[in-house]
Structure formats: C-alpha cells, structure tokens
Design a protein around this motif. Structure first.
Motif, PDB file in Angstrom:
ATOM      1  N   VAL A 151       0.865  -1.177   0.000  1.00 36.90           N
ATOM      2  CA  VAL A 151       0.000   0.000   0.000  1.00 36.90           C
ATOM      3  C   VAL A 151       0.903   1.230   0.000  1.00 36.90           C
ATOM      4  CG1 VAL A 151      -1.672   1.338   1.344  1.00 36.90           C
ATOM      5  CG2 VAL A 151      -1.904  -1.153   1.178  1.00 36.90           C
ATOM      6  N   LEU A 152       0.693   2.126  -0.953  1.00 37.55           N
ATOM      7  CA  LEU A 152       1.555   3.299  -1.087  1.00 37.55           C
ATOM      8  C   LEU A 152       1.012   4.458  -0.252  1.00 37.55           C
ATOM      9  CD1 LEU A 152       2.392   3.224  -4.905  1.00 37.55           C
ATOM     10  CD2 LEU A 152       3.751   2.361  -2.976  1.00 37.55           C
ATOM     11  N   VAL A 153       1.806   4.881   0.703  1.00 40.87           N
ATOM     12  CA  VAL A 153       1.470   6.003   1.587  1.00 40.87           C
ATOM     13  C   VAL A 153       2.394   7.150   1.213  1.00 40.87           C
ATOM     14  CG1 VAL A 153       1.348   6.805   3.970  1.00 40.87           C
ATOM     15  CG2 VAL A 153       0.793   4.418   3.418  1.00 40.87           C
TER      16      VAL A 153
ATOM     17  N   LEU B  28       7.838  13.669  11.301  1.00 38.58           N
ATOM     18  CA  LEU B  28       6.780  12.776  11.774  1.00 38.58           C
ATOM     19  C   LEU B  28       6.562  11.590  10.838  1.00 38.58           C
ATOM     20  CD1 LEU B  28       4.092  15.353  12.998  1.00 38.58           C
ATOM     21  CD2 LEU B  28       5.685  14.025  14.397  1.00 38.58           C
ATOM     22  N   LEU B  29       7.052  11.699   9.610  1.00 41.49           N
ATOM     23  CA  LEU B  29       6.889  10.601   8.656  1.00 41.49           C
ATOM     24  C   LEU B  29       7.597   9.330   9.127  1.00 41.49           C
ATOM     25  CD1 LEU B  29       7.358  12.567   5.312  1.00 41.49           C
ATOM     26  CD2 LEU B  29       5.212  11.653   6.214  1.00 41.49           C
ATOM     27  N   ARG B  30       8.591   9.496  10.003  1.00 41.43           N
ATOM     28  CA  ARG B  30       9.305   8.301  10.478  1.00 41.43           C
ATOM     29  C   ARG B  30       8.382   7.337  11.208  1.00 41.43           C
ATOM     30  NH1 ARG B  30      10.459  12.155  14.487  1.00 41.43           N
ATOM     31  NH2 ARG B  30      10.352  11.386  16.643  1.00 41.43           N
ATOM     32  N   HIS B  31       7.286   7.850  11.748  1.00 40.91           N
ATOM     33  CA  HIS B  31       6.366   6.995  12.492  1.00 40.91           C
ATOM     34  C   HIS B  31       5.525   6.104  11.564  1.00 40.91           C
ATOM     35  CE1 HIS B  31       7.387   9.024  16.200  1.00 40.91           C
ATOM     36  NE2 HIS B  31       7.103  10.195  15.660  1.00 40.91           N
ATOM     37  N   LEU B  32       5.647   6.314  10.266  1.00 42.93           N
ATOM     38  CA  LEU B  32       4.895   5.507   9.312  1.00 42.93           C
ATOM     39  C   LEU B  32       5.778   4.512   8.574  1.00 42.93           C
ATOM     40  CD1 LEU B  32       2.773   8.407   7.727  1.00 42.93           C
ATOM     41  CD2 LEU B  32       2.148   6.894   9.636  1.00 42.93           C
ATOM     42  N   ALA B  33       7.074   4.605   8.782  1.00 41.35           N
ATOM     43  CA  ALA B  33       8.011   3.808   7.992  1.00 41.35           C
ATOM     44  C   ALA B  33       7.919   2.313   8.278  1.00 41.35           C
ATOM     45  CB  ALA B  33       9.434   4.302   8.225  1.00 41.35           C
ATOM     46  N   ASP B  34       7.422   1.933   9.463  1.00 43.05           N
ATOM     47  CA  ASP B  34       7.411   0.519   9.828  1.00 43.05           C
ATOM     48  C   ASP B  34       6.021  -0.112   9.783  1.00 43.05           C
ATOM     49  OD1 ASP B  34       6.352   1.893  11.951  1.00 43.05           O
ATOM     50  OD2 ASP B  34       7.380   0.738  13.503  1.00 43.05           O
ATOM     51  N   LEU B  35       5.031   0.566   9.209  1.00 43.32           N
ATOM     52  CA  LEU B  35       3.701  -0.016   9.119  1.00 43.32           C
ATOM     53  C   LEU B  35       3.729  -1.200   8.155  1.00 43.32           C
ATOM     54  CD1 LEU B  35       1.335   3.096   9.011  1.00 43.32           C
ATOM     55  CD2 LEU B  35       1.665   1.504  10.903  1.00 43.32           C
ATOM     56  N   PRO B  36       3.306  -2.378   8.591  1.00 39.56           N
ATOM     57  CA  PRO B  36       3.397  -3.567   7.737  1.00 39.56           C
ATOM     58  C   PRO B  36       2.563  -3.443   6.468  1.00 39.56           C
ATOM     59  CG  PRO B  36       2.060  -4.006   9.692  1.00 39.56           C
ATOM     60  CD  PRO B  36       2.703  -2.682   9.907  1.00 39.56           C
ATOM     61  N   GLY B  37       3.132  -3.936   5.373  1.00 43.08           N
ATOM     62  CA  GLY B  37       2.413  -3.961   4.103  1.00 43.08           C
ATOM     63  C   GLY B  37       2.320  -2.625   3.407  1.00 43.08           C
ATOM     64  N   THR B  38       3.099  -1.635   3.854  1.00 46.09           N
ATOM     65  CA  THR B  38       3.049  -0.310   3.239  1.00 46.09           C
ATOM     66  C   THR B  38       4.439   0.116   2.781  1.00 46.09           C
ATOM     67  OG1 THR B  38       3.506   0.996   5.243  1.00 46.09           O
ATOM     68  CG2 THR B  38       1.211   0.326   4.856  1.00 46.09           C
ATOM     69  N   ARG B  39       4.457   1.112   1.907  1.00 45.73           N
ATOM     70  CA  ARG B  39       5.714   1.748   1.523  1.00 45.73           C
ATOM     71  C   ARG B  39       5.506   3.244   1.503  1.00 45.73           C
ATOM     72  NH1 ARG B  39       9.883   0.515  -3.496  1.00 45.73           N
ATOM     73  NH2 ARG B  39      11.733   1.252  -2.338  1.00 45.73           N
ATOM     74  N   LEU B  40       6.422   3.957   2.139  1.00 43.84           N
ATOM     75  CA  LEU B  40       6.347   5.410   2.218  1.00 43.84           C
ATOM     76  C   LEU B  40       6.989   6.025   0.977  1.00 43.84           C
ATOM     77  CD1 LEU B  40       5.646   7.929   3.911  1.00 43.84           C
ATOM     78  CD2 LEU B  40       7.898   7.715   4.989  1.00 43.84           C
ATOM     79  N   VAL B  41       6.242   6.920   0.308  1.00 40.98           N
ATOM     80  CA  VAL B  41       6.707   7.592  -0.901  1.00 40.98           C
ATOM     81  C   VAL B  41       6.750   9.093  -0.632  1.00 40.98           C
ATOM     82  CG1 VAL B  41       6.261   8.038  -3.348  1.00 40.98           C
ATOM     83  CG2 VAL B  41       5.673   5.809  -2.346  1.00 40.98           C
ATOM     84  N   ILE B  42       7.849   9.725  -0.988  1.00 39.61           N
ATOM     85  CA  ILE B  42       8.005  11.167  -0.785  1.00 39.61           C
ATOM     86  C   ILE B  42       8.166  11.835  -2.137  1.00 39.61           C
ATOM     87  CG2 ILE B  42       9.416  12.981   0.258  1.00 39.61           C
ATOM     88  CD1 ILE B  42      10.302  10.768   2.291  1.00 39.61           C
ATOM     89  N   VAL B  43       7.273  12.784  -2.427  1.00 37.66           N
ATOM     90  CA  VAL B  43       7.329  13.547  -3.663  1.00 37.66           C
ATOM     91  C   VAL B  43       7.633  14.994  -3.303  1.00 37.66           C
ATOM     92  CG1 VAL B  43       6.114  14.246  -5.751  1.00 37.66           C
ATOM     93  CG2 VAL B  43       5.641  12.013  -4.724  1.00 37.66           C
TER      94      VAL B  43
END
Length: 379
Positions: A198-200, A214-229
């Motif tokens: 899931v792309l976050v 604060l984005l660091r708190h989302l980096a370890d959510l299972p099944g997701t990938r953090l995308v920065i534009v």
C-alpha cells in the motif's frame, strides 16, 4: 480588466504562493484580462505573454534559495505605468506592503490574499517571541487593503482575532483535469510497490515547517511503503529516519499528477497550513487524506468520509492517531475506495475556473465600486 499582481514569490520558486499566482494569471489571461506580475528576483522577466517586473531581494536566511523581497521604487513605477484597475497582493509581507502603498498613493483599489502563517512558520524554527510583532505587522498591512481574502475558515478566524476588517473566505482552486483518478499509473505502482504494498505518500516541500520528521512513524507499518514527492532541506534527514522510503524528487505536470493518483493514502504532517493545496490535489485524485486537525485542513478533510484528522500536537496522542488513520486505510481497501470516491466528489465545485470567476466578479468588483457603496462586514 487590468490586474497588477504583487507577489512575495514567483517562478522559478515552487511553493504555494508562486503556484497560486501562476494559476491566477493563467485564468485571467484566458478570460481576456490583462495582467502584470511584480515579484522578487532573480528570474524570467516574462511568463508567457505576461511581463514580470523583478524587484530587489536577498536570500532568506532559513532558505538560501528563496529570495526575500525588499522595498523597491520599481514597484510604484511598474504599477503607475501599467495603470491597473485593481492591485492583487499575493501573500503580502514586504514587497506587498510596497505594492499597497503605491496603490494607495495612486488611488487604485486592492485585494490582499492571506496565505502564509508566518507565526506558525517561525515557531517550527524555534523563533520565539515573534508573535506580537508579526501579528501587529499583519494587522497593519491587511487592515489597509480594500478586502482581505482568507483561504479557509481557520485562516479567517486568525485574521478576525487580530481585528483585521473586511475579511472574506476565498478558497484556492484545483486543476480537476490534471488531478483526477484516471491518472493512476499501473506501471508506476508496479515500480514503487513490487510486492503489492500500500503506497502512503507525502507530497510537498520537505522542510522543517512541514514537520516531515513525523513521517518516520509511518516507515514501519506492515504492508506499506512510504513515498516522498518533493524536495527541500530536510530530505536527507527523512531518508535517514525512514530508510525504506522512496523519494521521487520534485515533479511537475503529468508526472506529478500520476504520482499523486498512484498513491493509496496521502499524508500531510504540517500543522500551520492556511489551506494545503497538496491535500486538495490528493482529494481531486481520489486519494483519501490523513492530516493534522488544524488550519485549512479542517475545511478540506471530512473525518470518516474523505480521510482522517489527527491531533496536531506533537505528542504521543498525535502520533498514535496519525499511525491509526494510515493503518486503518492500509488494511481496508474497500474503505479506501469509498473514501477516494468521496474525496473526488468533495472538490468538484472547486475548479480554478469557478474560483477565479468568483475572485473577479465578486471580490474585485466589490473593491472597485465607489467607496461609499463598499461593504465592510465579512461574508
């Protein structure tokens, strides 16, 4: 109609003020109006068919690549020569005050656009003790404009609290043709989420005032990938804090639209947004939004319908709500689709065409009427 736009920022800078001015003048010219842009340099002296007058500037200490305008006699000369029907002050601070004074001396009506929460910006950089001075300057400047336009209910309340008169709500538009669900790219998604993650995504300036840490708190959510534009001074720090994230850099046009529409969840972390255009573009792209319950985001996001709002305080509660909102959407594709559809529907009446028509036919016309007939009560 002839409109002189005095802006604190314009191309080649990429930010909310510059982008709003670009959309404004594009729409004005498309309707047969004439425009002039006055902005800090350096930069091109034309934008399409529109002349751009560059005024003196120096690098902003916090952002060395952002020119801060200085009082300049060329502002008055440019306005005098152009002889506009109205002067549009885009997020006025220093150059805007020069434009306001010139318009007053020449008897030209003005509309001021409130777009930047300078106090909130300063707080993120540890600039304490500036509130009284900044609010006094803000009140002094905007009180002299014929009409002040705030982009959100929260921004209007800020101005009313410091006793700025003649405040009206005027939201920013969105390009509904560029930002739409059909821009979603299977090829881009396959490259970003090869295992079906899931792309976050975060889209915007990667800077301290956006609280991107604060984005660091989302980096370890299972099944997701953090995308920065986006790009900015905190990009390397975010990469360090969230090493599994992927950065696409600064994108424009069709590439930006495809990146936004290809996200599953849009996240914004800044708590001092007078509007938040990036969130509105995500909504137009059919992407649910998770953002702080503060500022302009309160008007944009309907909790439980188009996304979730979390406590804007940098606290354990705020972080927990941020993670919970993203995780709820990540784990429920049916909910994501429903919220994405509602997100698109929520902005269908906010196309730039409608917003600029409102600006010209309501707000410009109001200040151009004889002084005795102008209203003085906020609508």
């Amino acid at each position: 109609m002839r409109v002189a736009v005095v802006a604190e920022s314009f191309l080649p800078q990429v930010n909310g003020v510059a982008n709003s001015v670009r959309h404004l003048v594009d729409q004005l010219v498309a309707r047969g109006h004439e425009a002039l842009i006055i902005a800090p340099g350096p930069g091109e002296t034309t934008y399409g068919s529109i002349p751009v007058v560059r005024v003196r500037s120096f690098p902003f200490p916090i952002y060395r690549d952002l020119p801060l305008g200085l009082p300049d006699a060329s502002v008055r000369r440019a306005i005098t020569e152009f002889a506009p029907d109205v002067v549009h002050l885009a997020s006025p601070i220093v150059v805007g005050m020069s434009g306001l004074r010139a318009a007053e001396r020449l008897g030209i009506p003005t509309v001021a656009i409130y777009q930047t929460d300078i106090v909130g910006f300063g707080h993120q950089y540890g600039l304490v003790g500036i509130d009284r001075t900044v609010w006094a300057w803000t009140r002094r400047l905007y009180s002299r404009a014929g009409r002040t336009l705030a982009p959100s209910s929260a921004a209007a309340a800020q101005l009313s609290a410091i006793r700025v008169p003649r405040v009206h709500l005027w939201q920013r538009g969105v390009d509904l043709r560029q930002f739409r669900p059909s821009r979603r790219s299977p090829a881009l998604r396959a490259s970003l989420a090869p295992n079906g993650e899931v792309l976050v995504g975060y889209v915007g300036r990667v800077a301290m005032e956006k609280r991107v840490h604060l984005l660091r708190h989302l980096a370890d959510l299972p099944g997701t990938r953090l995308v920065i534009v986006g790009d900015g001074p905190e990009l390397e720090e975010v990469r360090r804090l969230a090493p599994s994230s992927v950065s696409l850099g600064m994108l424009h046009g069709a590439e930006l639209a495809a990146a936004v529409a290809s996200l599953d969840v849009f996240v914004h972390t800044g708590a001092h947004e007078t509007f938040c255009q990036a969130a509105q573009e995500a909504l137009a792209s059919g992407v649910p939004v998770v953002a702080p319950g503060a500022g302009g985001l309160l008007d944009l996001v309907t909790p439980g319908e188009t996304g979730f709002l979390f406590d804007p305080a940098e606290s354990a509660v705020g972080v927990a709500e941020l993670r919970a909102g993203v995780q709820t959407l990540a784990e429920n594709p049916v909910l994501r689709r429903a919220m994405g559809q509602a997100a698109r529907m929520s902005v269908l009446e906010r196309g730039w065409e409608r917003i600029i028509d409102q600006l010209v036919n309501v707000h410009y016309r109001a200040v151009m009427r004889p002084a005795a007939s102008r209203d003085t009560v906020a609508a």
